[in-house]
Motif scaffolding. Structure first.
Motif, PDB file in Angstrom:
ATOM      1  N   ALA A  82       5.589  11.969   6.501  1.00  0.00           N
ATOM      2  CA  ALA A  82       4.237  11.564   6.879  1.00  0.00           C
ATOM      3  C   ALA A  82       3.678  10.509   5.934  1.00  0.00           C
ATOM      4  CB  ALA A  82       3.319  12.782   6.909  1.00  0.00           C
ATOM      5  N   GLU A  83       3.925  10.642   4.644  1.00  0.00           N
ATOM      6  CA  GLU A  83       3.401   9.655   3.692  1.00  0.00           C
ATOM      7  C   GLU A  83       3.993   8.272   3.948  1.00  0.00           C
ATOM      8  OE1 GLU A  83       2.266  11.975  -0.308  1.00  0.00           O
ATOM      9  OE2 GLU A  83       4.374  12.155   0.286  1.00  0.00           O
ATOM     10  N   MET A  85      13.057  17.853   5.507  1.00  0.00           N
ATOM     11  CA  MET A  85      11.788  17.447   6.104  1.00  0.00           C
ATOM     12  C   MET A  85      10.755  18.571   6.003  1.00  0.00           C
ATOM     13  SD  MET A  85      13.098  15.380   9.433  1.00  0.00           S
ATOM     14  CE  MET A  85      12.280  13.817   9.590  1.00  0.00           C
ATOM     15  N   LEU A  86      11.191  19.797   6.255  1.00  0.00           N
ATOM     16  CA  LEU A  86      10.276  20.935   6.131  1.00  0.00           C
ATOM     17  C   LEU A  86       9.830  21.117   4.680  1.00  0.00           C
ATOM     18  CD1 LEU A  86      12.036  23.468   8.536  1.00  0.00           C
ATOM     19  CD2 LEU A  86       9.879  22.237   8.933  1.00  0.00           C
ATOM     20  N   ARG A 109       5.490  20.441   0.677  1.00  0.00           N
ATOM     21  CA  ARG A 109       5.119  19.972  -0.662  1.00  0.00           C
ATOM     22  C   ARG A 109       4.112  18.825  -0.636  1.00  0.00           C
ATOM     23  NH1 ARG A 109      11.001  19.930  -3.655  1.00  0.00           N
ATOM     24  NH2 ARG A 109      11.265  22.186  -3.715  1.00  0.00           N
ATOM     25  N   LEU A 110       3.590  18.505   0.539  1.00  0.00           N
ATOM     26  CA  LEU A 110       2.602  17.438   0.613  1.00  0.00           C
ATOM     27  C   LEU A 110       1.414  17.782  -0.274  1.00  0.00           C
ATOM     28  CD1 LEU A 110       2.539  16.587   4.430  1.00  0.00           C
ATOM     29  CD2 LEU A 110       3.338  15.121   2.572  1.00  0.00           C
ATOM     30  N   THR A 115      -3.056  11.777   1.505  1.00  0.00           N
ATOM     31  CA  THR A 115      -2.071  12.531   2.286  1.00  0.00           C
ATOM     32  C   THR A 115      -2.684  12.972   3.608  1.00  0.00           C
ATOM     33  OG1 THR A 115      -1.053  13.315   0.251  1.00  0.00           O
ATOM     34  CG2 THR A 115      -0.516  14.516   2.261  1.00  0.00           C
ATOM     35  N   ASP A 116      -3.911  13.480   3.548  1.00  0.00           N
ATOM     36  CA  ASP A 116      -4.602  13.904   4.757  1.00  0.00           C
ATOM     37  C   ASP A 116      -4.742  12.735   5.730  1.00  0.00           C
ATOM     38  OD1 ASP A 116      -6.180  15.945   6.257  1.00  0.00           O
ATOM     39  OD2 ASP A 116      -7.793  14.482   5.932  1.00  0.00           O
ATOM     40  N   ALA A 117      -5.096  11.566   5.214  1.00  0.00           N
ATOM     41  CA  ALA A 117      -5.243  10.380   6.062  1.00  0.00           C
ATOM     42  C   ALA A 117      -3.911   9.990   6.697  1.00  0.00           C
ATOM     43  CB  ALA A 117      -5.809   9.218   5.249  1.00  0.00           C
ATOM     44  N   ALA A 118      -2.828  10.059   5.923  1.00  0.00           N
ATOM     45  CA  ALA A 118      -1.510   9.701   6.446  1.00  0.00           C
ATOM     46  C   ALA A 118      -1.092  10.646   7.568  1.00  0.00           C
ATOM     47  CB  ALA A 118      -0.469   9.722   5.326  1.00  0.00           C
ATOM     48  N   VAL A 119      -1.303  11.938   7.374  1.00  0.00           N
ATOM     49  CA  VAL A 119      -0.934  12.923   8.398  1.00  0.00           C
ATOM     50  C   VAL A 119      -1.782  12.713   9.650  1.00  0.00           C
ATOM     51  CG1 VAL A 119      -0.920  15.383   8.960  1.00  0.00           C
ATOM     52  CG2 VAL A 119      -0.034  14.605   6.760  1.00  0.00           C
TER      53      VAL A 119
END
Length: 152
Positions: A52-53, A111-112, A117-118, A124-128
């Motif tokens: 996601a990042e 990936m999981l 670990r995000l 990070t919230d914005a990227a997701v």
């Protein structure tokens, strides 16, 4: 003599060294295509890794595309890490298929793990959120390539 490459910053391969990033390659390619095409271009990306990042870093660039196709594949096992075939293991193509299944299991676990670990941070919230919005828009198609190893 003119440069035959219409966008000279377009690398043959993206390896994240010396500014040779996917974001830089997309900037160069999409700027050129947007300037020369009547309609926004389609973008196809093949990669052996995704998070996601990373998507957050290229989301703004992809928003100018008409449609985005993302192909996720399992990275090949380097020769020095390739497991030896043991007695009872399948042979030939069946052994390769076994190695591919194992690679996909590692990729999925990775990936999981990365997802879990995000960081709890605004970036990070914005990227997701960008990734989820992009997926919901119907503008992006994601597929998994399972026929062979693939590293974009």
């Amino acid at each position: 003599m003119t440069n035959p490459n219409p966008y000279p910053h377009k690398p043959e391969f993206v390896d994240n060294r010396g500014g040779n990033t996917l974001a830089a390659a997309l900037d160069a390619a999409l700027a050129h295509l947007s300037a020369t095409l009547a309609q926004p271009p389609d973008v196809d990306i093949a990669t052996g890794y995704f998070n996601a990042e990373g998507f957050g870093r290229i989301a703004d660039r992809l928003s100018g595309a008409r449609h985005v196709r993302l192909m996720l594949g399992a990275e090949p096992v380097p020769p020095q890490a390739r497991p030896e075939r043991h007695l009872g293991d399948p042979r030939g193509p069946r052994f390769e298929a076994k190695l591919l299944r194992e690679a996909w299991e590692r990729t999925e676990k990775g990936m999981l793990r990365d997802r879990d670990r995000l960081a709890f941070a605004p970036a990070t919230d914005a990227a997701v959120r960008k990734m989820l919005d992009f997926l919901r828009s119907g503008k992006m198609e994601v597929r998994r390539y399972t026929q062979r190893f693939l590293h974009g």
